[in-house]
Design a protein around this motif. Structure first.
Motif, PDB file in Angstrom:
ATOM      1  N   ASP A  83       0.851  -1.188   0.000  1.00 44.74           N
ATOM      2  CA  ASP A  83       0.000   0.000   0.000  1.00 44.74           C
ATOM      3  C   ASP A  83       0.889   1.241   0.000  1.00 44.74           C
ATOM      4  O   ASP A  83       1.769   1.370   0.855  1.00 44.74           O
ATOM      5  CB  ASP A  83      -0.871  -0.020   1.266  1.00 44.74           C
ATOM      6  N   PRO A  84       0.703   2.160  -0.935  1.00 46.55           N
ATOM      7  CA  PRO A  84       1.563   3.355  -1.001  1.00 46.55           C
ATOM      8  C   PRO A  84       1.582   4.148   0.301  1.00 46.55           C
ATOM      9  O   PRO A  84       2.573   4.807   0.618  1.00 46.55           O
ATOM     10  CB  PRO A  84       0.956   4.166  -2.146  1.00 46.55           C
ATOM     11  N   ARG A  85       0.503   4.088   1.053  1.00 45.68           N
ATOM     12  CA  ARG A  85       0.469   4.801   2.336  1.00 45.68           C
ATOM     13  C   ARG A  85       1.495   4.217   3.308  1.00 45.68           C
ATOM     14  O   ARG A  85       2.064   4.951   4.140  1.00 45.68           O
ATOM     15  CB  ARG A  85      -0.931   4.735   2.938  1.00 45.68           C
ATOM     16  N   LEU A  86       1.738   2.915   3.201  1.00 41.96           N
ATOM     17  CA  LEU A  86       2.730   2.298   4.074  1.00 41.96           C
ATOM     18  C   LEU A  86       4.147   2.649   3.644  1.00 41.96           C
ATOM     19  O   LEU A  86       5.037   2.806   4.485  1.00 41.96           O
ATOM     20  CB  LEU A  86       2.532   0.786   4.099  1.00 41.96           C
ATOM     21  N   ASP A  87       4.359   2.793   2.344  1.00 42.81           N
ATOM     22  CA  ASP A  87       5.667   3.265   1.879  1.00 42.81           C
ATOM     23  C   ASP A  87       5.946   4.665   2.425  1.00 42.81           C
ATOM     24  O   ASP A  87       7.068   4.975   2.839  1.00 42.81           O
ATOM     25  CB  ASP A  87       5.709   3.293   0.352  1.00 42.81           C
ATOM     26  N   LYS A  88       4.928   5.509   2.420  1.00 46.97           N
ATOM     27  CA  LYS A  88       5.084   6.864   2.964  1.00 46.97           C
ATOM     28  C   LYS A  88       5.351   6.813   4.467  1.00 46.97           C
ATOM     29  O   LYS A  88       6.157   7.594   4.989  1.00 46.97           O
ATOM     30  CB  LYS A  88       3.834   7.688   2.674  1.00 46.97           C
ATOM     31  N   ALA A  89       4.691   5.891   5.165  1.00 44.70           N
ATOM     32  CA  ALA A  89       4.908   5.754   6.608  1.00 44.70           C
ATOM     33  C   ALA A  89       6.341   5.346   6.903  1.00 44.70           C
ATOM     34  O   ALA A  89       6.977   5.882   7.818  1.00 44.70           O
ATOM     35  CB  ALA A  89       3.928   4.736   7.184  1.00 44.70           C
TER      36      ALA A  89
END
Length: 382
Positions: free
Chosen positions: A132-138
């Motif tokens: 999930d791209p949101r997890l990459d950002k996290a």
């Protein structure tokens, strides 16, 4: 560094493998194929499978020995993927993990000493989906946070070391606790390198068998004892102050190479709460300076940083868990605020002034947060 104490959590190897990668399994295997049993005794470390598919796995760890143990997952070069200390006899727990293909070792350490009893294991193949791209950002945001904490620690440590080298006990005492805050916020990442933590954060009772405190004990707590118990600074202490700064510079340089993933962030947050439960609440961590509440707050802040970054995905996957975590973080932070007169400051009550009943209240609040926090990794990879 955590003391050798029994604990009610038994998730070491599971949390360990969780740190390796951030990809989730697509399609997947049967649930039974994803479960790896790790059985620790006083003289064995048994794993049900030495080869398993990369991706989403779950480890069921049990300590059947009579000693408190710890379990590590290690890279071939002995860097720590992750670990869990203070695994009490007769305890067990299941933990979600993510692994990528590669060779590792699972090490059990009965008595929490030495290099441990090791098993070579391999993660192979595995069908994985894009994260999930949101997890990459996290992960990116957390990596920046860890680097910032290391960068901000250095000048504070240099101030502490300078006071020691000047022989100024009062100034050194004042600088001691602030110099540790960044380290305490990100300790699971610092510990992942394996060789830095024993140099800078070990307590005398954490030395390995055969090590001589007079020559082998270095770092913050060796200087803490000199300042508060011995009340003197000699040539050795001045030498150790300089060595502490050099070791922390090494940590600062290596932070950028740390293995950080969504699940390692989640399990690292739980590890920080375990740090509080087994060291800070007991008063064992800062046994001479009694600055335990400073460390306590820093551990909670580090755990909350990981949680806050992962919260959007966790909320989508398990809204009830997020509601409970929000409630328990607020309760624990509110309780800690009772022990500092100025909100936002790190001027906490000396822990030797905190009574037995109040310590029990703090311990209960930590445990109330640690239980739902142990489920964060599973919520992130759903």
């Amino acid at each position: 560094m955590r003391p050798v104490r029994p604990a009610s959590v038994l998730v070491a190897a599971a949390a360990a493998l969780t740190a390796v990668t951030g990809c989730t399994e697509k399609g997947g295997t049967q649930d039974g194929d994803r479960v790896i049993n790790v059985t620790a005794t006083d003289d064995k470390c048994e794993v049900s499978r030495k080869e398993f598919p990369a991706g989403h796995v779950e480890l069921a760890v049990e300590n059947k020995g009579s000693k408190v143990t710890e379990v590590y997952v290690l890279f071939p070069d002995d860097r720590v993927v992750t670990e869990r200390e203070n695994i009490g006899p007769g305890t067990k727990q299941r933990v979600t993990a993510e692994v990528k293909a590669g060779d590792y070792q699972i090490a059990c350490k009965p008595g929490m000493k030495g290099k441990g009893i090791r098993q070579a294991v391999k993660a192979t193949g595995g069908r994985t989906a894009e994260r999930d791209p949101r997890l990459d950002k996290a992960v990116a945001a957390y990596r920046a946070y860890v680097q910032q904490q290391a960068d901000e620690t250095l000048p504070l440590a240099e101030t502490f070391a300078e006071a020691v080298r000047d022989g100024d006990i009062a100034a050194a005492k004042k600088a001691y606790a602030p110099s540790r805050i960044g380290w305490e916020r990100t300790e699971p990442v610092a510990e992942s390198f394996g060789d830095i933590d024993p140099k800078v954060d070990v307590r005398e009772d954490g030395l390995e068998d055969g090590q001589d405190p007079a020559t082998d004990w270095t770092g913050w707590h060796r200087l803490e004892k000199a300042l508060w118990q011995d009340g003197k600074i000699g040539d050795r202490e001045k030498e150790l102050a300089g060595l502490l700064v050099e070791d922390l510079k090494d940590w600062q340089k290596r932070v950028g190479s740390a293995e950080i993933t969504p699940t390692s962030m989640a399990n690292g947050a739980k590890e920080l709460l375990d740090e509080v439960a087994t060291g800070k609440v007991t008063g064992e961590e800062e046994r001479y300076s009694h600055t335990d509440l400073v460390d306590f707050k820093a551990n909670v802040e580090g755990a909350q940083k990981s949680y806050d970054l992962l919260e959007p995905v966790a909320r989508e996957n398990d809204a009830a868990l997020v509601t409970e975590l929000d409630r328990q973080f607020a309760a624990l932070n509110g309780l800690l605020d009772r022990y500092r007169p100025n909100a936002g400051s790190y001027d906490f009550t000396s822990y030797d002034k905190v009574g037995k009943a109040d310590r029990k209240e703090l311990s209960d609040a930590v445990n109330a947060l640690a239980e739902p926090l142990s489920k964060l990794a599973a919520a992130v990879v759903k």
